[in-house]
Design a protein around this motif. Sequence first.
Motif, PDB file in Angstrom:
ATOM      1  N   VAL A  81       0.842  -1.198   0.000  1.00  0.00           N
ATOM      2  CA  VAL A  81       0.000   0.000   0.000  1.00  0.00           C
ATOM      3  C   VAL A  81       0.877   1.248   0.000  1.00  0.00           C
ATOM      4  O   VAL A  81       1.765   1.401   0.853  1.00  0.00           O
ATOM      5  N   ILE A  82       0.624   2.135  -0.950  1.00  0.00           N
ATOM      6  CA  ILE A  82       1.319   3.422  -1.014  1.00  0.00           C
ATOM      7  C   ILE A  82       0.331   4.518  -0.663  1.00  0.00           C
ATOM      8  O   ILE A  82      -0.737   4.624  -1.274  1.00  0.00           O
ATOM      9  N   VAL A  83       0.665   5.309   0.354  1.00  0.00           N
ATOM     10  CA  VAL A  83      -0.198   6.388   0.846  1.00  0.00           C
ATOM     11  C   VAL A  83       0.621   7.674   0.918  1.00  0.00           C
ATOM     12  O   VAL A  83       1.859   7.639   0.852  1.00  0.00           O
ATOM     13  N   GLY A 128      -5.590   7.509  -1.204  1.00  0.00           N
ATOM     14  CA  GLY A 128      -5.605   8.669  -0.324  1.00  0.00           C
ATOM     15  C   GLY A 128      -4.869   9.893  -0.809  1.00  0.00           C
ATOM     16  O   GLY A 128      -4.726  10.868  -0.059  1.00  0.00           O
ATOM     17  N   PHE A 129      -4.428   9.920  -2.053  1.00  0.00           N
ATOM     18  CA  PHE A 129      -3.700  11.083  -2.551  1.00  0.00           C
ATOM     19  C   PHE A 129      -4.679  12.173  -2.974  1.00  0.00           C
ATOM     20  O   PHE A 129      -5.769  11.888  -3.472  1.00  0.00           O
ATOM     21  N   SER A 130      -4.296  13.415  -2.798  1.00  0.00           N
ATOM     22  CA  SER A 130      -5.211  14.531  -3.044  1.00  0.00           C
ATOM     23  C   SER A 130      -5.514  14.711  -4.524  1.00  0.00           C
ATOM     24  O   SER A 130      -6.549  15.276  -4.885  1.00  0.00           O
ATOM     25  N   SER A 131      -4.651  14.229  -5.410  1.00  0.00           N
ATOM     26  CA  SER A 131      -4.875  14.396  -6.837  1.00  0.00           C
ATOM     27  C   SER A 131      -5.056  13.043  -7.529  1.00  0.00           C
ATOM     28  O   SER A 131      -6.178  12.601  -7.745  1.00  0.00           O
ATOM     29  N   VAL A 132      -3.972  12.363  -7.859  1.00  0.00           N
ATOM     30  CA  VAL A 132      -4.043  11.152  -8.689  1.00  0.00           C
ATOM     31  C   VAL A 132      -3.315  10.003  -8.000  1.00  0.00           C
ATOM     32  O   VAL A 132      -2.219  10.185  -7.452  1.00  0.00           O
ATOM     33  N   GLY A 133      -3.907   8.822  -8.078  1.00  0.00           N
ATOM     34  CA  GLY A 133      -3.222   7.655  -7.552  1.00  0.00           C
ATOM     35  C   GLY A 133      -2.005   7.287  -8.375  1.00  0.00           C
ATOM     36  O   GLY A 133      -0.877   7.239  -7.869  1.00  0.00           O
ATOM     37  N   LEU A 134      -2.203   7.029  -9.675  1.00  0.00           N
ATOM     38  CA  LEU A 134      -1.100   6.715 -10.586  1.00  0.00           C
ATOM     39  C   LEU A 134      -1.258   7.590 -11.819  1.00  0.00           C
ATOM     40  O   LEU A 134      -2.270   7.504 -12.514  1.00  0.00           O
ATOM     41  N   TRP A 135      -0.248   8.400 -12.087  1.00  0.00           N
ATOM     42  CA  TRP A 135      -0.307   9.374 -13.185  1.00  0.00           C
ATOM     43  C   TRP A 135       0.864   9.119 -14.124  1.00  0.00           C
ATOM     44  O   TRP A 135       1.989   8.890 -13.688  1.00  0.00           O
ATOM     45  N   ALA A 149      -6.523   1.503  -7.210  1.00  0.00           N
ATOM     46  CA  ALA A 149      -6.450   2.949  -6.989  1.00  0.00           C
ATOM     47  C   ALA A 149      -7.751   3.380  -6.332  1.00  0.00           C
ATOM     48  O   ALA A 149      -8.806   3.406  -6.985  1.00  0.00           O
ATOM     49  N   GLU A 150      -7.702   3.698  -5.053  1.00  0.00           N
ATOM     50  CA  GLU A 150      -8.920   3.932  -4.295  1.00  0.00           C
ATOM     51  C   GLU A 150      -8.845   5.250  -3.522  1.00  0.00           C
ATOM     52  O   GLU A 150      -7.805   5.612  -2.971  1.00  0.00           O
ATOM     53  N   ARG A 151      -9.975   5.964  -3.548  1.00  0.00           N
ATOM     54  CA  ARG A 151     -10.181   7.164  -2.731  1.00  0.00           C
ATOM     55  C   ARG A 151      -9.088   8.216  -2.949  1.00  0.00           C
ATOM     56  O   ARG A 151      -8.569   8.798  -1.993  1.00  0.00           O
ATOM     57  N   ASN A 152      -8.748   8.454  -4.190  1.00  0.00           N
ATOM     58  CA  ASN A 152      -7.872   9.572  -4.531  1.00  0.00           C
ATOM     59  C   ASN A 152      -8.723  10.763  -4.968  1.00  0.00           C
ATOM     60  O   ASN A 152      -9.824  10.588  -5.483  1.00  0.00           O
ATOM     61  N   GLY A 153      -8.203  11.975  -4.777  1.00  0.00           N
ATOM     62  CA  GLY A 153      -9.033  13.161  -4.915  1.00  0.00           C
ATOM     63  C   GLY A 153      -9.523  13.443  -6.313  1.00  0.00           C
ATOM     64  O   GLY A 153     -10.609  13.994  -6.499  1.00  0.00           O
ATOM     65  N   LYS A 154      -8.762  13.059  -7.318  1.00  0.00           N
ATOM     66  CA  LYS A 154      -9.144  13.365  -8.695  1.00  0.00           C
ATOM     67  C   LYS A 154      -9.289  12.066  -9.493  1.00  0.00           C
ATOM     68  O   LYS A 154     -10.372  11.509  -9.583  1.00  0.00           O
ATOM     69  N   TRP A 155      -8.226  11.584 -10.063  1.00  0.00           N
ATOM     70  CA  TRP A 155      -8.274  10.368 -10.871  1.00  0.00           C
ATOM     71  C   TRP A 155      -7.622   9.209 -10.119  1.00  0.00           C
ATOM     72  O   TRP A 155      -6.673   9.398  -9.361  1.00  0.00           O
TER      73      TRP A 155
END
Length: 359
Positions: A81-83, A128-135, A149-155
């Motif tokens: 898990v990466i947070v 839990g990232f404010s923008s993107v989980g994996l960009w 990719a769960e519960r990230n703020g944008k994508w």
Amino acid sequence: MKRNHVRYAAFVAVLLGVGPGVLPAAASPRTLTVHPGESIQKAVNAARAGDTVLVQAGTYRESVTVKTSGVTLRGVGPRTVIVPPQKKAAPSRKGAIGCVEGGKGICVVGLRNKPVANVTVSDLKVTGFSSVGLWSLATDRLTVQRVRAERNGKWGISQEHSTRGVFRDNVARGNGDAGLYLANTTMSEKGATDSRGLVVEGNALQDNRNGLTILRLRNLTVQRNHMTGNCAGLLVIGDENKPRAGALTISGNQVLHNNKYCAKTARLPFVQGSGIVLAGAENALLTHNVVAGNSGRSPLSGGIVLFKSFVGAVNEKNHVDENWITANAPADLVNQNATKGSNLFRGNFCRVSIPAGLC
């Protein structure tokens, strides 16, 4: 003659790796293992093309940037898990917004004239990232598989300005915008770019604003994905620029009960109950999809909806063939184009259409 024979033998010895003229062997692929408490980024920085960074089960509080071609970043499943890091990142001295400063979890980044190639990210969770989980930006042949990719703020997972990507067997759930977002670029309005065969296959996209958003892209395949509980299952968005978005195949997907409510934006009205929506697309093939139980009162509501783009571009030369479309409201098939006859509807199982006669 004897002298030539000796020279030939020496040459063969060098090729076979024997004798005093042995050439150095290419570096063998390595596995760099990361344990809890250690830095994923440090291992990625040390990785060479062909290497695998294997991240063991645990929670890692960091953002990770991959810029080296041929590297694999792999966990051991959702237990890796990466947070977000606990401390806020200091601004870059050069003023650039990096992965951590931008609120992103994993970034795979190349240069626009030199994409990073053949990177794989797999078997981990980013949340839990404010923008993107994996960009990802400026990549070629990026593979993202079995990533949650769960519960990230944008994508949840996104890609821009890239070619030949593969997104397979991922889960994107509870993200603020699209679970999976694929675009030419979000920074300017340009004609659609050729993705050169991008593949989106076997993903589970649930409880996002949109399950999958495709913005100004051509030449891709979307197949056997499951989209449910979003405001819209799948949006294909184009505009009046040339070339148009489209030339894609959407087949074998399950698009069910996407009835979440999402407020309007600067570009779109409020969205609810939208299965598959084409907005300003051309030459798309929609076939053998199951689209059911999508219900709402938005202009975009319905099972399969052809809707003008926000700048008024219509859909043209699209084929909607042999889909199972049922229990959608206000209709199973909706064609809002002013141009009649430019889109074909054939062999679909459905009951209600707007206008009548499409089923």
